[in-house]
Design an enzyme around this catalytic site. Structure first.
Site, short mmCIF file in Angstrom:
data_model
loop_
_atom_site.label_atom_id
_atom_site.label_comp_id
_atom_site.label_asym_id
_atom_site.label_seq_id
_atom_site.Cartn_x
_atom_site.Cartn_y
_atom_site.Cartn_z
CE LYS A 98 -4.45 -1.61 1.22
NZ LYS A 98 -4.27 -2.98 1.73
CD GLU A 120 -10.09 4.36 1.52
OE1 GLU A 120 -10.01 5.59 1.36
OE2 GLU A 120 -9.39 3.54 0.89
CB SER A 393 -0.24 -8.15 -1.12
OG SER A 393 -1.03 -9.02 -0.34
C1 LIG Z 1 -5.21 -3.98 1.52
C2 LIG Z 1 -4.50 -5.26 1.27
C3 LIG Z 1 -4.90 -6.12 0.23
C4 LIG Z 1 -6.12 -5.89 -0.62
O1 LIG Z 1 -6.09 -4.76 -1.41
P1 LIG Z 1 -5.85 -4.81 -2.99
O2 LIG Z 1 -6.21 -3.45 -3.41
O3 LIG Z 1 -6.74 -5.87 -3.55
O4 LIG Z 1 -4.42 -5.15 -3.19
C5 LIG Z 1 -4.14 -7.25 -0.01
N1 LIG Z 1 -3.07 -7.56 0.74
C6 LIG Z 1 -2.67 -6.76 1.77
C7 LIG Z 1 -1.48 -7.16 2.56
C8 LIG Z 1 -3.36 -5.59 2.05
O5 LIG Z 1 -2.96 -4.82 3.07
#
Ligand SMILES: *Cc1c(COP(=O)(O)O)cnc(C)c1O
Length: 407
Positions: A98, A120, A393
């Site tokens: 993010k 948000e 992610s």
């Molecule tokens: C917020 C988040 C997501 C989901 O958001 P996307 O916009 O689909 O990437 C996925 N993995 C992590 C670690 C997150 O913090």
């Protein structure tokens, strides 16, 4: 798949913010001018080498890019199929992808002369990334968060407050992400001259889905270069979890024009197929009910809704995947068949988190564990010449309370 020409993919979204029939701008009159301003400023910034140099420096020195593309040697041996590489977005500052987007939009806010950002947050990851960037750039920061989520993610609330952000609890509706977005938008409408709305995924009205995608496409650009260096060829498969879809499109984007690269987006299958028990918007063919095209929070995409069009409640063990709509570009890629979307249950995500922890020494975020689970399901059926990249992610620190209940 390979019939889609690169030029088609390069031209999205169109001037009206459309990805095929999806996307667009469905907002009250008061937001049209600020969205147009954002579009103008973003176009100028993307064409300005100084903007890119500043962003690249922050991504490198502050956030920790480039992230490694790690060969998962033990997981590959354990599953006995494809060669698996992990893109380590979990190693970034604040623990998830993010920060890429928060840094980019933070710089846009500065460029627009806005001294305050509004955001948000669901699990708190986007809130923490935004509070972090606001501190770094000297901006005021207000984060809206459902009170249900505030209880579930106390640690992130404390992190945001320590970073100097004001965290405002939202008591409306299901007291989760969707309600927090409503309040953040309300704040933005009121304070639009002084504030930038720093939206956290590839959602919302044009130009947000494009801007957020562009700030994350560094994930795929790096991964492409890294895999070519290590293996001297492109991957056969990409896996990523899909909440709004920002980490997935960030990885996919650099490979969209390569017809040989297959892409799998993994949604939250939750604890059942009935409406309210899952957050599956695109993998409906797998028996999950309730998703069809509609408008939510500024954009036209697949939305989980009741028969009479009320926005449905959703469930996922991972707050980051727990949202009733999905980014419009994913809806379009699903319709085209360019990417495939599937779903993983809460239980399978937990099992995948345990497997990755024990076999590779990495505790994944529960969101990312959904992508790992689908990989674990499929990799054994692939042969050893197949190359796979899975996007990790985020890291699992924030989910330790949930994970602890299962070990
Ligand atoms: C917020 C988040 C997501 C989901 O958001 P996307 O916009 O689909 O990437 C996925 N993995 C992590 C670690 C997150 O913090």
């Amino acid at each position: 798949m390979s019939s889609i020409a690169p030029t088609v993919l390069d031209s999205v979204p169109d001037a009206r913010g459309r990805f095929g029939p999806y996307g667009g701008r469905y907002v009250p009159e008061t937001l049209v001018a600020p969205l147009e301003e954002l579009e103008r400023v973003y176009a100028a910034a993307s064409a300005d080498p100084k903007f890119h140099a500043e962003l690249d420096a922050l991504l490198h020195d502050f956030a920790g890019r480039p992230t490694p593309l790690q060969f998962a040697e033990r997981l590959t041996a354990h599953l006995g199929g494809a060669r698996i590489y992990i893109k380590r977005e979990d190693l970034l500052h604040t623990g998830a992808h993010k920060i890429n987007n928060s840094l980019g939009q933070g710089l846009l806010a500065v460029r627009m002369g806005k001294k305050r950002v509004v955001a948000e947050t669901g699990a708190g990851q986007h809130g923490v990334a935004t509070a972090t960037v606001a501190a770094r750039l000297g901006l005021d920061c207000t984060v809206y968060m459902g009170t249900e989520d505030m209880e579930r993610q106390r640690l992130n609330v404390n992190r945001m407050r320590l970073l100097g952000a004001e965290v405002v609890g939202v008591d409306a509706g299901s007291r989760t992400l969707k309600d927090a977005i409503n309040e953040a938008m309300r704040d933005w409408v009121t304070n639009v001259r002084t504030s930038h709305y720093l939206l956290g995924s590839v959602l919302g009205a044009h130009p947000y889905p494009q801007i957020v995608r562009d700030f994350h496409k560094v994930i795929g650009e790096e991964a492409r270069e890294q895999i070519l260096k290590k293996e001297d060829r492109l991957p056969d498969w990409l896996f990523a979890c899909v909440g709004g879809g920002s980490n997935a499109i960030g990885l996919f984007n650099a490979f969209l024009a390569d017809g040989s690269v297959k892409m799998v987006g993994v949604e939250a299958g939750g604890r059942g197929h009935t409406l309210g028990e899952h957050a599956v918007r695109l993998a409906a063919a797998r028996g999950f009910s309730g998703a069809r095209p509609g408008v939510l929070q500024g954009t036209y995409s697949y939305v989980l809704q009741t028969n009479d069009g009320q926005i449905a409640t959703t469930h996922s063990i991972s707050a980051g995947l727990d949202y009733p709509a999905v980014g419009p570009e994913h809806a379009w890629l699903a319709d085209l068949g360019r990417a495939e979307y599937t779903a993983v249950t809460d239980d399978d995500a937990i099992d995948a988190a345990k497997t990755l922890a024990r076999i590779e020494g990495i505790i994944p975020a529960l969101e990312s564990a959904h992508a790992i689970a689908e990989l674990i399901r499929r990799a054994p059926k692939m042969n050893e010449n197949q190359l796979v990249i899975v996007n990790l992610s985020g890291r699992g620190d924030k989910d330790m309370e949930t994970l602890s209940r299962y070990v």
